[in-house]
Design an enzyme around this catalytic site. Structure first.
Site, mmCIF file in Angstrom:
data_model
loop_
_atom_site.group_PDB
_atom_site.id
_atom_site.type_symbol
_atom_site.label_atom_id
_atom_site.label_comp_id
_atom_site.label_asym_id
_atom_site.label_seq_id
_atom_site.Cartn_x
_atom_site.Cartn_y
_atom_site.Cartn_z
ATOM 1 C CB VAL A 13 -0.971 0.004 1.197
ATOM 2 C CG1 VAL A 13 -1.779 1.300 1.223
ATOM 3 C CG2 VAL A 13 -1.906 -1.201 1.127
ATOM 4 N N GLY A 14 1.918 1.254 0.818
ATOM 5 C CA GLY A 14 2.810 2.408 0.867
ATOM 6 C C GLY A 14 3.439 2.685 -0.488
ATOM 7 C CB THR A 103 -4.246 -9.337 18.791
ATOM 8 O OG1 THR A 103 -4.195 -10.497 17.949
ATOM 9 C CG2 THR A 103 -4.346 -9.769 20.237
ATOM 10 C CB VAL A 154 -14.256 -0.520 4.708
ATOM 11 C CG1 VAL A 154 -15.441 -1.452 4.415
ATOM 12 C CG2 VAL A 154 -14.262 -0.125 6.178
ATOM 13 N N GLY A 208 -0.889 -13.394 -4.638
ATOM 14 C CA GLY A 208 -0.697 -12.329 -3.668
ATOM 15 C C GLY A 208 -1.964 -11.843 -3.008
ATOM 16 C CE LYS A 226 -11.417 -5.236 4.683
ATOM 17 N NZ LYS A 226 -11.303 -5.878 3.358
#
Length: 342
Positions: A13-14, A103, A154, A208, A226
């Site tokens: 994502v980065g 967690t 989400v 992936g 979500k």
């Protein structure tokens, strides 16, 4: 206008977000009069770059994609603790994209707290802090007069949260139901096309779409997180993980999928939030849908959510629910909102 960004996390994502910043640099300047400067990138495995003059994103991307460390490539690195960087570096907004922990939401939650307490805007696609600590973090942002944005948590780049928050703001929402995990939807699609469950899981992992340990996806925990976010954002109700009825897709087999097809139905992992008699019922579980259902034709990694309202009846939004560029775009769009350009 210049916006200085400190990034934590430079995984899929980065990198997707960084690539967008490079490709959209001219558009940002011409359309929005906005210059975005990345003053730091903090990672667990590649090292930490701090450059007040602006990180060379092209070089950082090539280094990361090549599997090298930032130091190996001669980028300006530091060994200062992440918490200390958050408390001392000059930045306007934190983009928090570290690994999700469902967690306890750590360490990302602590990172976000430090930034908010410094009156810095925060953008994140990390489900852990938002699912587990949204009330606290929203209050901290409000108290310090800054924004907390999390569209990418989400449906990746598909703007579900912004749709509900803005375009549907004047409606009473009675029910939210949808496919919010692209990995499991891909597995079920491939099973419809003839693969056994284990074959479909292996293929999804190879492409992936799944981690080496697929439990969070196939057992429904990702969709539960979500659902927790949507419960708070849509219905103003804080739900624990235990309050959501959960069942994954791991027990489904090719024979189940084939039997459904003979009945003109299809299996989907469905997240549901519904107001009933003053209570909010929440579940994530496989459901058999008739082919006429608006979610039945959603295939592959695509996500879709149907929102039941008082005046518009049902509104369905469909789009990509995963992917580095797709989720990166959610972060990019939140950045425009933080900059006051939306």
């Amino acid at each position: 206008m210049e916006l200085k960004i400190l990034m934590i996390g430079f995984g899929h994502v980065g990198r997707g977000f960084a690539d967008l910043l490079i490709k959209k640099e001219q558009l940002l300047r011409q359309k929005f009069d906005l210059s975005v400067k990345i003053v730091g990138i903090v990672t667990r495995s590649k090292g930490k770059i701090i450059d007040p003059e602006g990180v060379d994103l092209q070089r950082a991307l090539k280094t990361s994609q090549a599997g090298k460390t930032f130091k190996d490539s001669g980028l300006p690195t530091t060994d200062v603790l992440t918490e200390s960087l958050l408390a001392s570096v000059d930045y306007d907004a934190l983009v928090e994209l570290s690994i999700t922990n469902l967690t306890d939401g750590q360490p990302a939650t602590s990172y976000i707290r430090i930034a908010l307490e410094r009156r810095k805007d925060v953008i994140t696609a990390n489900k852990g802090p938002i699912a587990l600590h949204l009330d606290e973090l929203k209050e901290l942002a409000r108290k310090n007069g800054v924004q907390l944005r999390y569209e990418g948590t989400v449906m990746a780049g598909t703007p579900l949260i912004n749709l509900i928050r803005s375009n549907l703001a004047g409606l009473e929402i009675k029910k939210v139901q949808g496919i919010v995990n692209g990995s499991t939807n891909y597995i079920l699609t491939r099973m419809e096309e003839g693969l056994e469950y284990d074959q479909a899981v292996a293929e999804a992992r190879q492409l992936g779409y799944l981690e080496a340990d697929p439990t969070a996806d196939v057992e429904g925990w990702d969709a539960v997180a979500k659902t927790m976010i949507l419960a708070r954002d849509v219905f103003n109700v804080s739900l624990s993980k235990e309050a959501i009825q959960r069942k994954g897709i791991s027990a489904l087999r090719k024979a189940d999928v084939e039997r459904a097809r003979t009945e003109n139905r299809v299996w989907k992992l469905i997240a549901t939030l519904e107001k009933e008699n003053g209570a909010l019922n929440a579940s994530v579980q496989p459901q058999l849908l008739d082919m006429s259902h608006p979610l039945a034709g959603v295939r592959g990694t695509t996500n879709a959510v149907t929102i039941t309202t008082d005046f518009l009846q049902e509104v369905t939004i469909v789009g990509p629910g995963a992917g580095e560029r797709e989720t990166g775009y959610a972060v990019f769009n939140d950045l425009l909102a933080v900059a006051g350009k939306l």
